[in-house]
Motif scaffolding. Structure first.
Motif, PDB file in Angstrom:
ATOM      1  N   GLU A  36      61.673 142.178  56.467  1.00 17.64           N
ATOM      2  CA  GLU A  36      61.044 143.457  56.811  1.00 17.64           C
ATOM      3  C   GLU A  36      59.536 143.340  56.979  1.00 17.64           C
ATOM      4  O   GLU A  36      58.950 144.031  57.815  1.00 17.64           O
ATOM      5  CB  GLU A  36      61.379 144.502  55.744  1.00 17.64           C
ATOM      6  CG  GLU A  36      62.855 144.826  55.636  1.00 17.64           C
ATOM      7  CD  GLU A  36      63.434 145.396  56.919  1.00 17.64           C
ATOM      8  OE1 GLU A  36      62.664 145.920  57.747  1.00 17.64           O
ATOM      9  OE2 GLU A  36      64.661 145.314  57.103  1.00 17.64           O
ATOM     10  N   GLY A  76      67.060 151.391  51.836  1.00 21.44           N
ATOM     11  CA  GLY A  76      66.251 151.497  53.044  1.00 21.44           C
ATOM     12  C   GLY A  76      66.977 150.957  54.262  1.00 21.44           C
ATOM     13  O   GLY A  76      66.884 151.523  55.357  1.00 21.44           O
ATOM     14  N   THR A  77      67.723 149.859  54.091  1.00 26.52           N
ATOM     15  CA  THR A  77      68.496 149.301  55.190  1.00 26.52           C
ATOM     16  C   THR A  77      69.610 150.256  55.610  1.00 26.52           C
ATOM     17  O   THR A  77      69.829 150.516  56.805  1.00 26.52           O
ATOM     18  CB  THR A  77      69.087 147.942  54.780  1.00 26.52           C
ATOM     19  OG1 THR A  77      68.024 147.073  54.364  1.00 26.52           O
ATOM     20  CG2 THR A  77      69.843 147.306  55.931  1.00 26.52           C
ATOM     21  N   THR A  84      66.205 159.589  48.863  1.00 24.51           N
ATOM     22  CA  THR A  84      65.056 159.125  49.640  1.00 24.51           C
ATOM     23  C   THR A  84      63.756 159.504  48.961  1.00 24.51           C
ATOM     24  O   THR A  84      62.813 158.704  48.894  1.00 24.51           O
ATOM     25  CB  THR A  84      65.109 159.719  51.058  1.00 24.51           C
ATOM     26  OG1 THR A  84      66.354 159.345  51.675  1.00 24.51           O
ATOM     27  CG2 THR A  84      63.955 159.220  51.906  1.00 24.51           C
ATOM     28  N   GLY A  98      68.094 156.440  60.986  1.00 22.00           N
ATOM     29  CA  GLY A  98      66.894 156.037  61.703  1.00 22.00           C
ATOM     30  C   GLY A  98      65.624 156.173  60.896  1.00 22.00           C
ATOM     31  O   GLY A  98      64.556 155.697  61.320  1.00 22.00           O
ATOM     32  N   GLU A  99      65.679 156.812  59.733  1.00 23.16           N
ATOM     33  CA  GLU A  99      64.489 156.964  58.896  1.00 23.16           C
ATOM     34  C   GLU A  99      64.103 155.600  58.324  1.00 23.16           C
ATOM     35  O   GLU A  99      64.954 154.833  57.880  1.00 23.16           O
ATOM     36  CB  GLU A  99      64.749 157.963  57.777  1.00 23.16           C
ATOM     37  CG  GLU A  99      63.505 158.292  56.971  1.00 23.16           C
ATOM     38  CD  GLU A  99      63.722 159.433  55.985  1.00 23.16           C
ATOM     39  OE1 GLU A  99      62.797 159.706  55.191  1.00 23.16           O
ATOM     40  OE2 GLU A  99      64.813 160.045  56.000  1.00 23.16           O
ATOM     41  N   ASN A 100      62.799 155.338  58.278  1.00 22.49           N
ATOM     42  CA  ASN A 100      62.335 153.988  57.949  1.00 22.49           C
ATOM     43  C   ASN A 100      61.484 153.993  56.682  1.00 22.49           C
ATOM     44  O   ASN A 100      60.352 154.483  56.683  1.00 22.49           O
ATOM     45  CB  ASN A 100      61.532 153.413  59.115  1.00 22.49           C
ATOM     46  CG  ASN A 100      61.238 151.945  58.940  1.00 22.49           C
ATOM     47  OD1 ASN A 100      61.634 151.325  57.956  1.00 22.49           O
ATOM     48  ND2 ASN A 100      60.537 151.366  59.901  1.00 22.49           N
ATOM     49  N   ARG A 118      68.146 153.475  57.337  1.00 22.76           N
ATOM     50  CA  ARG A 118      67.714 153.235  58.716  1.00 22.76           C
ATOM     51  C   ARG A 118      68.912 153.075  59.643  1.00 22.76           C
ATOM     52  O   ARG A 118      68.907 153.584  60.776  1.00 22.76           O
ATOM     53  CB  ARG A 118      66.828 151.999  58.764  1.00 22.76           C
ATOM     54  CG  ARG A 118      66.254 151.692  60.148  1.00 22.76           C
ATOM     55  CD  ARG A 118      65.272 150.537  60.082  1.00 22.76           C
ATOM     56  NE  ARG A 118      65.883 149.340  59.517  1.00 22.76           N
ATOM     57  CZ  ARG A 118      65.192 148.271  59.119  1.00 22.76           C
ATOM     58  NH1 ARG A 118      63.869 148.270  59.215  1.00 22.76           N
ATOM     59  NH2 ARG A 118      65.815 147.218  58.633  1.00 22.76           N
ATOM     60  N   ASN A 119      69.952 152.380  59.174  1.00 23.51           N
ATOM     61  CA  ASN A 119      71.130 152.170  60.015  1.00 23.51           C
ATOM     62  C   ASN A 119      71.858 153.472  60.329  1.00 23.51           C
ATOM     63  O   ASN A 119      72.436 153.622  61.404  1.00 23.51           O
ATOM     64  CB  ASN A 119      72.088 151.192  59.339  1.00 23.51           C
ATOM     65  CG  ASN A 119      71.602 149.763  59.405  1.00 23.51           C
ATOM     66  OD1 ASN A 119      70.721 149.427  60.196  1.00 23.51           O
ATOM     67  ND2 ASN A 119      72.155 148.899  58.559  1.00 23.51           N
TER      68      ASN A 119
END
Length: 715
Positions: free
Chosen positions: A308, A250-251, A216, A258-260, A254-255
Motif C-alpha cells: 500500500e 481497509g482492503t 470505519t 471504494g472507500e480508501n 476498498r474492494n
C-alpha cells in the motif's frame, strides 16, 4: 417471490486467481503452497465436526471450553479449505468446507470465550475469538459462493447478521473495546463487525451500512492516534496484530465500497516501528510487555504495508521473515512482488519513538551489531509489565540483558501480578521489594500521564553518531517511596552503555532497600570488581562504579518458575546490586551517630540520595577486559572515566549544585559526555550547561545554557 442472495468476495480471490496461483509457485511461496495444499488434502479426510473425547465427563466449564476450542478450530479449517477451493477450483475442498460451515451455523456453543473472557467481562457478549469467527465466515462465504445454493447462502448471511449485531450492540452499550483506539481489541472487534457488514452489503444494506460506518470510524481513529510515528503502545508483538486488522478491513472496504483507508499517513510511517524492535540477528523482536520471543511474526501486516505504501523497508523485513519462517495464507493475498526491497543501512541506527516513550540503539545494521533498548511509558497501558525504565542489551548474535516477555495467559494473569509481570523480574530498580505503581489499564490516548500516576517520560534526548543519551523519569511510578527516580541511559558506540540511576527517598523515617537488577539467559560470575554474563558467542561485562561498597547476589528465578504449573520455563539468571545495608542491632553510637533520620546526629547513616552508576560492555565471548575505569566524584556529582588504549570516554552527571570540577572536567552542565582518541576530543554532549573545559581546554562558553551533541574534528 424467492429472494436471491448476493455474496461478496472480500479479497477478490476469484478475480485474482491467475495472479495468485502464479505467485504461489514463486520462490517465496512455492514451499508453503505445497505444504498448504497437502494440509487441505489431509483435512478432507477428517470429520467436519469431530467428537470431543470425554465431553460428558468434563465439568461444565471444561466442556464449554472444549466446545469453544472446537468452534474456533472449525472456523480456521473452514477458511483454509474455502481459500484452497477459490484458488484451485477443487470441488472436494468446497464440499468439505460447506459441511463445516453448516455445522458451525447450527452449533449452539457461545461464540465468546465462555471460560476466561466471560469471567472477566460478564457484561459483554463478544470478544476476540467472536470477531475472528465473524471474519472467517464472511471471507469463506465469498470464496465458497459459486458452490453454495441460495439456501446455504441465506443461512450463512443470517448467521453473520445475527452475530455481527451482537458486536454492534455491545459497542453501542459502551463496551470498552468499542471506543479504545489504542487497543488490539478495538481493531479486532471492529474488523469482525466490518467484515460481516461488508459481506452483507449487497443483500442487507439497512444493517450493513451503519455497522460498516462504525467500524470505519473506529479504524480511522486508531490510525489517527498513531499518525505521529506509526507506533504502538501494547508491545511490538501486539502491535503486529493490532494493525493487521485495519489493513485487512481497509482492503475489504476498498474492494466493496471504494472507500480508501490507505491514504492515511500512518501507512507511510509504520514499517519503522517493528524494524527498530528487531534484534540484529533477526531471531526476534524485543519482547517488552506481553510480547514474545523468539520469532518474527506479522509478515502479512508488513507485506500489506509494503504494497500500500510502496515501502521498500517493509518489503526488506518481509523477505527476511520469509527466509526464516516462510509466509502464510494472508501473505499470498497481500504480497506485491513489484515493490523492491530497501535495506535499512541508510537509516539512522538509533531512534527514539517519543509518542510511545521507546528508544532503540544499535551500533549498525549488521547481524553482529550491538543493540540496546530502553523504554518508559505508563503502567496504565494495555499489555504492559511493571517495568518502566527497563533496558535490554543484545550483541554478536546473543541476548545478554533480557526481558522475559510474556508467558502463557491464565485466569490468574488478569487478577494478580504474576512473576513475569512484576518489577523484580525486569532490568529495573526495585525498592523494598515492591512493584512499581499500577492502575487499571487505560485506553484512550498515547499520553502516558493521562491514565494515572505511574508513568515514565523519556526526556532530554541528545544524539550524534558518537553519543546517544536520554533520561527516563519514572518518579511517579515509585512515588510511594521515592521523590526522584531518574535513569540516565548513555550509549557510546560501538559497544558501551552507561546507566546512571539518580534516586531520592521520601521523608519516611525508614531505611529503603534498593536493588539494581539485570536478567540474562546466561550464567553470571562475580570477578572481583565486575560481574560477567557469559554466553557462548558473547558476554556482558557489568562494572558497578557507584554506590561505593556495592555488593551483589544472584536471586533464584527458576525455582519460582518451576513451582508454577502450566508455565513454559524460561532459563534465566538474575543479578542484584545493592548498596551498604545496615540492619545489625545495638551498633555503637560512634557508628552510626543518632538520631538516624536527620542531620542533628551528624552525617546521616543513609539516604536520602542514592546513586547507581553502572558501565555495561558487551564483548565477544573470548575478548579480554582491556579497559579500566576511574570513578569521578565531587559534591553532588558522579561520573566515570573509561580508558581503552588511546580511547578515553568521560561521562559526568550532576545531581545538585553549580559549577564543579571532577577529574579532567570543569563545567556547570547537568550532564557531560566527552570522547577522546589519541588525546583529541572527537565528540561531546552537554545538557543544560553554558561552560565546559576539559584538561584546561575550553570546549564550551555560552551566555546561556545549551543542549548540544556534536562530532568534532570533521568526523
Amino acid at each position: 417471490m424467492t429472494m436471491t442472495h448476493t455474496t461478496v468476495d472480500l479479497y477478490r480471490i476469484h478475480d485474482r486467481r491467475d495472479e495468485l496461483l502464479a505467485r504461489a509457485k514463486s520462490v517465496h511461496f512455492a514451499k508453503w503452497w505445497a505444504q498448504f495444499l497437502a494440509a487441505q488434502e489431509r483435512e478432507y479426510a477428517n470429520p467436519a465436526w469431530p467428537e470431543i473425547p470425554g465431553l460428558g465427563e468434563k465439568s461444565r466449564e471444561a466442556a464449554l471450553g472444549a466446545r469453544h476450542a472446537r468452534l474456533l478450530s472449525a472456523s480456521g479449517r473452514l477458511e483454509a479449505l474455502a481459500f484452497a477451493y477459490a484458488l484451485t477450483g477443487d470441488a472436494r475442498f468446497a464440499k468439505h468446507a460447506r459441511e463445516i460451515a453448516m455445522c458451525l451455523a447450527v452449533d449452539e456453543t457461545p461464540w465468546m470465550d465462555p471460560v476466561v473472557h466471560k469471567a472477566i467481562y460478564p457484561e459483554l457478549n463478544a470478544d476476540l475469538g467472536y470477531a475472528t469467527l465473524c471474519y472467517r465466515v464472511a471471507a469463506s462465504l465469498g470464496w465458497l459462493a459459486p458452490t453454495l445454493d441460495d439456501a446455504d447462502k441465506g443461512r450463512l448471511l443470517d448467521l453473520l447478521a445475527d452475530r455481527a449485531a451482537v458486536i454492534h450492540s455491545d459497542a453501542e452499550r459502551g463496551a470498552w473495546w468499542g471506543d479504545a483506539p489504542n487497543s488490539n481489541w478495538t481493531s479486532h472487534l471492529m474488523h469482525g463487525l466490518g467484515a460481516a457488514a461488508l459481506a452483507l452489503w449487497p443483500s442487507r444494506p439497512e444493517v450493513a451500512r451503519p455497522w460498516s460506518a462504525m467500524a470505519t470510524d473506529r479504524m480511522r481513529r486508531m490510525l489517527d492516534l498513531a499518525r505521529e510515528e506509526g507506533a504502538g503502545l501494547e508491545g511490538v508483538g501486539y502491535y503486529m496484530g493490532c494493525y493487521l486488522w485495519p489493513l485487512m478491513y481497509g482492503t475489504e472496504l476498498r474492494n466493496v465500497t471504494g472507500e480508501n483507508l490507505f491514504e492515511h499517513e500512518f501507512w507511510r510511517k509504520c514499517a519503522l516501528f517493528p524494524l527498530y524492535h528487531t534484534l540484529p540477528d533477526l531471531s526476534g523482536r524485543t519482547p517488552v510487555g506481553d510480547s514474545h520471543y523468539p520469532g518474527l511474526g506479522g509478515s502479512a501486516f508488513l507485506a500489506g504495508v509494503a504494497r500500500e505504501a510502496r515501502d521498500g523497508i517493509a518489503q526488506w523485513q518481509v523477505h527476511r521473515m520469509y527466509e526464516r519462517s516462510g509466509p502464510g495464507m494472508l501473505d499470498l493475498v497481500f504480497y506485491d512482488p513489484t515493490v523492491p526491497e530497501v535495506a535499512p543501512e541508510t537509516l539512522p541506527p538509533c531512534r527514539v519513538f517519543h509518542s510511545v516513550q521507546i528508544a532503540s540503539f544499535r551500533s549498525g545494521w549488521d547481524k553482529d551489531a550491538v543493540y540496546g533498548y530502553f523504554h518508559g511509558g505508563s503502567n496504565s497501558w494495555s499489555h504492559c509489565h511493571l517495568d518502566l525504565n527497563e533496558f535490554t542489551i543484545d550483541a554478536y548474535g546473543e541476548r545478554l540483558a533480557i526481558d522475559h516477555g510474556s508467558w502463557n495467559y491464565t485466569p490468574h494473569y488478569f487478577w494478580t501480578v504474576e512473576p513475569q509481570i512484576s518489577t523484580a523480574w525486569h532490568n529495573t530498580v526495585v525498592v523494598d521489594g515492591a512493584d512499581q505503581r499500577q492502575v487499571p489499564r487505560y485506553r484512550m490516548s498515547y499520553d502516558a500521564r493521562e491514565g494515572g500516576d505511574c508513568y515514565s517520560l523519556l526526556e532530554q534526548y541528545l544524539g550524534c553518531p558518537e553519543i546517544q543519551m536520554l533520561r527516563g523519569d519514572a518518579t511517579t511510578a515509585y512515588a510511594d517511596m521515592l521523590d526522584r527516580c531518574w535513569r540516565e541511559f548513555v550509549f557510546l558506540p560501538p559497544d558501551r552503555f552507561v546507566v546512571y540511576d539518580n534516586l531520592a527517598t521520601n521523608g519516611a523515617r525508614v531505611q529503603r532497600h534498593f536493588q539494581w537488577l539485570l536478567h540474562s539467559p546466561h550464567p553470571m560470575t562475580e570477578c572481583g570488581d565486575r560481574i560477567e554474563v557469559r554466553g557462548s558467542k558473547a558476554k556482558l561485562v557489568v562494572q558497578p562504579v557507584f554506590p561505593t561498597g556495592w555488593r551483589c547476589r544472584f536471586p533464584d528465578r527458576l525455582a519460582r518458575a518451576h513451582a508454577l504449573p502450566d508455565r513454559p520455563l524460561h532459563e534465566c539468571q538474575c543479578l542484584s546490586l545493592y548498596p551498604p545495608w545496615i540492619h545489625i542491632w545495638n551498633e555503637s553510637p560512634s557508628k552510626p551517630p543518632y538520631p538516624q533520620w536527620d542531620d542533628r546526629g551528624g552525617v546521616r547513616v543513609y539516604g536520602p540520595d542514592y546513586q547507581y552508576l553502572v558501565v555495561l560492555s558487551p564483548q565477544r565471548a573470548q575478548a579480554e577486559v582491556d579497559w579500566r575505569l576511574e570513578p569521578l566524584q565531587a559534591p553532588g556529582v558522579e561520573g566515570v572515566r573509561i580508558t581503552a588504549g588511546d580511547r578515553v570516554d568521560t561521562v559526568v552527571f550532576k545531581r545538585q549544585g553549580g559549577d564543579y570540577a571532577v577529574g579532567p572536567v570543569t563545567s556547570n552542565a547537568e550532564k557531560v559526555v566527552i570522547r577522546e582518541r589519541a588525546g583529541q576530543v572527537t565528540a561531546l554532549a552537554v545538557w543544560n550547561g553554558s561552560r565546559l573545559a576539559h584538561n584546561g581546554c575550553v570546549l564550551l562558553d555560552e551566555p546561556a545554557p545549551v543542549n548540544r551533541a556534536v562530532v568534532r574534528g570533521g568526523r
